[in-house]
Design a protein around this motif. Structure first.
Motif, PDB file in Angstrom:
ATOM      1  N   ARG B  62     116.610   6.146  50.248  1.00  0.00           N
ATOM      2  CA  ARG B  62     116.340   7.309  51.063  1.00  0.00           C
ATOM      3  C   ARG B  62     115.232   7.821  51.059  1.00  0.00           C
ATOM      4  NH1 ARG B  62     118.806   8.695  46.413  1.00  0.00           N
ATOM      5  NH2 ARG B  62     118.270  10.851  45.730  1.00  0.00           N
ATOM      6  N   LYS B  63     114.207   7.977  49.981  1.00  0.00           N
ATOM      7  CA  LYS B  63     113.203   8.490  49.986  1.00  0.00           C
ATOM      8  C   LYS B  63     112.060   7.876  50.592  1.00  0.00           C
ATOM      9  CE  LYS B  63     114.480  11.487  46.213  1.00  0.00           C
ATOM     10  NZ  LYS B  63     114.832  11.262  44.689  1.00  0.00           N
ATOM     11  N   ILE B  65     112.516   5.627  53.351  1.00  0.00           N
ATOM     12  CA  ILE B  65     112.741   5.297  54.738  1.00  0.00           C
ATOM     13  C   ILE B  65     111.900   6.379  55.617  1.00  0.00           C
ATOM     14  CG2 ILE B  65     114.387   4.939  56.687  1.00  0.00           C
ATOM     15  CD1 ILE B  65     116.240   4.312  54.538  1.00  0.00           C
ATOM     16  N   PRO B  66     111.007   5.764  56.334  1.00  0.00           N
ATOM     17  CA  PRO B  66     110.251   6.716  57.548  1.00  0.00           C
ATOM     18  C   PRO B  66     111.390   7.341  58.424  1.00  0.00           C
ATOM     19  CG  PRO B  66     109.530   4.419  57.599  1.00  0.00           C
ATOM     20  CD  PRO B  66     110.854   4.472  56.758  1.00  0.00           C
ATOM     21  N   SER B  67     111.604   8.725  58.616  1.00  0.00           N
ATOM     22  CA  SER B  67     112.697   9.422  59.273  1.00  0.00           C
ATOM     23  C   SER B  67     112.563   8.672  60.767  1.00  0.00           C
ATOM     24  CB  SER B  67     112.410  10.654  59.295  1.00  0.00           C
ATOM     25  OG  SER B  67     111.327  11.086  59.859  1.00  0.00           O
ATOM     26  N   ARG B  68     111.328   8.244  61.281  1.00  0.00           N
ATOM     27  CA  ARG B  68     111.530   7.950  62.734  1.00  0.00           C
ATOM     28  C   ARG B  68     112.263   6.737  63.082  1.00  0.00           C
ATOM     29  NH1 ARG B  68     105.743   7.143  64.680  1.00  0.00           N
ATOM     30  NH2 ARG B  68     106.451   6.658  66.534  1.00  0.00           N
ATOM     31  N   ARG B  70     114.639   5.488  61.088  1.00  0.00           N
ATOM     32  CA  ARG B  70     115.823   5.799  60.225  1.00  0.00           C
ATOM     33  C   ARG B  70     116.995   4.830  60.692  1.00  0.00           C
ATOM     34  NH1 ARG B  70     117.363  10.878  61.002  1.00  0.00           N
ATOM     35  NH2 ARG B  70     119.074  10.189  62.285  1.00  0.00           N
ATOM     36  N   GLU B  74     118.935   1.578  59.134  1.00  0.00           N
ATOM     37  CA  GLU B  74     120.490   1.610  58.438  1.00  0.00           C
ATOM     38  C   GLU B  74     121.125   0.426  59.485  1.00  0.00           C
ATOM     39  OE1 GLU B  74     119.912   6.399  58.090  1.00  0.00           O
ATOM     40  OE2 GLU B  74     121.215   5.679  59.822  1.00  0.00           O
ATOM     41  N   GLU B 118     124.705   8.195  57.514  1.00  0.00           N
ATOM     42  CA  GLU B 118     124.064   9.278  57.881  1.00  0.00           C
ATOM     43  C   GLU B 118     124.477  10.663  57.335  1.00  0.00           C
ATOM     44  OE1 GLU B 118     122.038  10.047  61.359  1.00  0.00           O
ATOM     45  OE2 GLU B 118     121.332   8.289  60.101  1.00  0.00           O
ATOM     46  N   LEU B 122     122.293   9.444  52.912  1.00  0.00           N
ATOM     47  CA  LEU B 122     120.895   9.944  53.091  1.00  0.00           C
ATOM     48  C   LEU B 122     120.303  11.146  52.358  1.00  0.00           C
ATOM     49  CD1 LEU B 122     120.017   9.804  56.886  1.00  0.00           C
ATOM     50  CD2 LEU B 122     118.933   8.183  55.174  1.00  0.00           C
ATOM     51  N   THR B 123     121.299  11.910  51.822  1.00  0.00           N
ATOM     52  CA  THR B 123     120.885  13.255  51.136  1.00  0.00           C
ATOM     53  C   THR B 123     121.582  13.017  49.598  1.00  0.00           C
ATOM     54  OG1 THR B 123     122.689  14.107  52.263  1.00  0.00           O
ATOM     55  CG2 THR B 123     120.760  14.679  53.029  1.00  0.00           C
TER      56      THR B 123
END
Lengths: 194, 203, 197
Positions: B62-63, B65-68, B70, B74, B118, B122-123
């Protein structure tokens, strides 16, 4: 530079890496199980032949192979099986279903008219509707009967040329019936050459 | 503290945060095979496997993975696990694999898998994510198994392929046909919300 | 062999008797969530039809000319979903750039579509049933139209239900599912419309 790396290169690199890992893993699993999957497919066809011939067997890959090798002979375009001293002919048939093709094995007695059984090799009809042609009661009702068949309401067949249709799947039943109706003439054509 | 947190993560999706009757997620791929208990069991195990392991994997990464991209990442991870399920079924349970046809592949688009990834993975840390995925899968599983049991019993008079009801029972053909799935799911949601899930139905 | 299945019959069956939503339950999530209003239902339905009509034959080409020659059939799940996601992304970008009104009416539904099971489902069915290119195209189009019909009919019925007295626990998804059940029965009534020859 580092901004560029973070925004453009890193996501691409990451995606590439993930893709490679995923593909390598799944490819590994695919290769490891490849022979097994192939053997299963062969076993399916053989089991359909045994079912159509009305032979009983133990439902494992080995059990199927044993009975198959002992009693079935492969001929050009069809199969023969010796059951209780009599020859039965098994004809592979392919025809359209409602959605995709239906592939069956039709077993016939020596007269090439009376059915010894019918078994499905593959079909892709809707589960719960046309897919019910795979249910044992449906295929079992052909044994001992002679075509051409007439479809009657589910649960009401009584005469030797009648078979139960499937409620809610009249089209698929019809396609299946058409396919089995071809069995006798197809058999005469392949085996006797007429 | 940590222990009770994990326990809570596990029990919530089974009851008051159930994916099926509270969130109405993920019924697409499995409802179609609920006319037989056996097929349903294999499908829900597949969904549980995919949800648990995808959640775990995404959480591990999770830390990084580039958010763009994501969603793409996944999807890729989920698809890989689903392909594994497909390959295993094809090699070891070929009969089941044939009957399930395209529905195994459709686990990829099952909203539960992506939903848990999601919303939770992710958190959160890997272990809680694994537990959350597992519990969501199981919460999903038991509701669908109940539906399948009712449909098979009423539609074919049998359970797990064995005839249970005697010859006096007339099969309700509608139960094994598609409309039966809608009705039974609706009734299941109704009953569960009316009884155990009352306090959450307005969430 | 595959050409034995007539493309025309598949087209009609995919709209009515074999409606992908009502007989295979595909695309249920967005069906339940979006069918509250007629206008949004129409928009989503149109977007689904468009994407289905293009991606089903597109995936056919990819499967026949990329996956089969390299023995990569087992990767089809990943490849299909990438093709769908890429196509949806491209369409969204094109619409945003060139047609503002079309983007407002259709484009906003596109992100919902990648995760719609019906889209991937149609591609997977097309492979298993061994369709030809033409049949895949008609199957994609038919499935889209069928999906559109179902969601629009559903939103019409739900509009009428707004003032109805429904048990509280059955409100929302519960009653929608029951309606969908009746619709499934009604659509089954179309069977036998085309004679089997």
């Amino acid at each position: 530079m580092s901004e560029f790396y973070k925004e453009r290169i890193y996501p691409l690199l990451f995606m590439f890496l993930i893709t490679v890992v995923c593909i390598v893993l799944t490819a590994g699993a695919h290769i490891l199980t490849f022979d097994r999957a192939k053997a299963n497919e062969l076993s399916f066809t053989r089991r359909a032949i045994l079912d159509a011939a009305g032979l009983s067997y133990e439902n494992t890959t080995l059990g199927i192979e044993e009975v198959y090798l002992a009693s079935v002979t492969e001929e050009e375009g069809y199969y023969t099986a010796i059951v209780d001293g009599k020859t039965r002919y098994i004809i592979p048939l392919i025809g359209p279903g409602l959605w995709g093709t239906i592939e069956i094995m039709a077993g016939l007695e020596e007269d090439l008219t009376t059915f010894s059984g019918v078994a499905i090799v593959s079909q892709t009809e809707t589960p719960g509707l046309g897919g019910r042609i795979e249910e044992p009661w449906f295929t079992a009702q052909f044994a001992g009967k002679r075509g051409p068949f007439t479809l009657v309401e589910e649960g009401t067949s009584s005469r030797t040329h009648e078979v139960d249709g499937i409620t809610g799947a009249s089209r698929t039943s019809e396609y299946f019936k058409n396919l089995t109706d071809r069995a006798a003439s197809e058999a005469r054509r392949i085996i006797r050459g007429v | 503290m940590a222990k009770s947190g994990l326990l809570k993560t596990f029990t919530e999706p089974l009851g008051k945060n159930n994916p099926v009757f509270v969130q109405i997620l993920g019924i697409c791929s499995t409802l179609a095979v609920t006319n037989k208990l056996q097929n349903t069991m294999v499908m829900v195990l597949g969904v549980t496997f995919a949800t648990a392991l995808s959640s775990w994997t995404v959480s591990l990464l999770r830390k990084r993975i580039p958010s763009r991209i994501r969603m793409m990442v996944e999807t890729m991870i989920i698809a890989a696990y689903v392909i594994l399920v497909d390959i295993i079924l094809k090699a070891y349970y070929p009969e089941m694999w044939k009957q399930l046809g395209p529905y195994v592949g459709l686990i990829i688009t099952n909203c539960i898998v992506m939903g848990r990834v999601e919303a939770f993975a992710l958190t959160n840390k890997p272990l809680p994510s694994l537990v959350d995925g597992l519990a969501s899968g199981l919460g999903y599983a038991y509701v669908l198994l109940i539906i399948a049991a009712v449909r098979e019993l009423m539609g074919s008079g049998s359970l797990w392929g064995y005839r249970i009801l005697g010859p006096w029972w007339t099969n309700w053909a509608i139960m094994v046909m598609p409309p039966g799935g809608f009705f039974i799911l609706a009734i299941a949601i109704w009953v569960i919300r009316e009884t155990v899930g009352k306090e959450v139905s307005h969430a | 062999m595959p050409s034995q299945v007539t493309a025309f019959a598949v087209f009609f069956a995919s709209i009515f008797t074999g409606n992908i939503l009502l007989t295979n339950y595909l695309g249920m999530c967005s069906f339940l969530a979006v069918s509250k209003e007629m206008k949004t239902s129409l928009g989503l339905g149109a977007a689904v039809t468009f994407v289905l009509t293009v991606t089903t034959p597109l995936n056919w080409l990819v499967y026949q000319y990329l996956l089969i020659p390299f023995n990569l059939e087992y990767l089809r799940f990943i490849v299909f979903i990438i093709v769908i996601a890429a196509f949806v992304q491209l369409t969204e970008m094109t619409l945003e750039r060139y047609s503002e009104p079309l983007y407002q009416s259709l484009g906003i539904f596109l992100p919902l579509i990648t995760v719609n099971c019906a889209i991937l489902g149609a591609s997977l069915f097309m492979v298993i049933r061994e369709y030809t290119f033409m049949t895949s195209l008609l199957f994609g189009l038919g499935s889209g139209i069928g999906w559109l019909l179902a969601i629009v009919a559903m939103s019409g019925i739900r509009a009428k239900l707004r003032t109805a007295k429904i048990p509280p626990a059955l409100e929302g998804p519960g009653i929608s599912l029951i309606i969908a059940g009746f619709m499934a029965m009604a659509f089954m009534g179309f069977s036998g419309m085309i004679a089997v020859s």
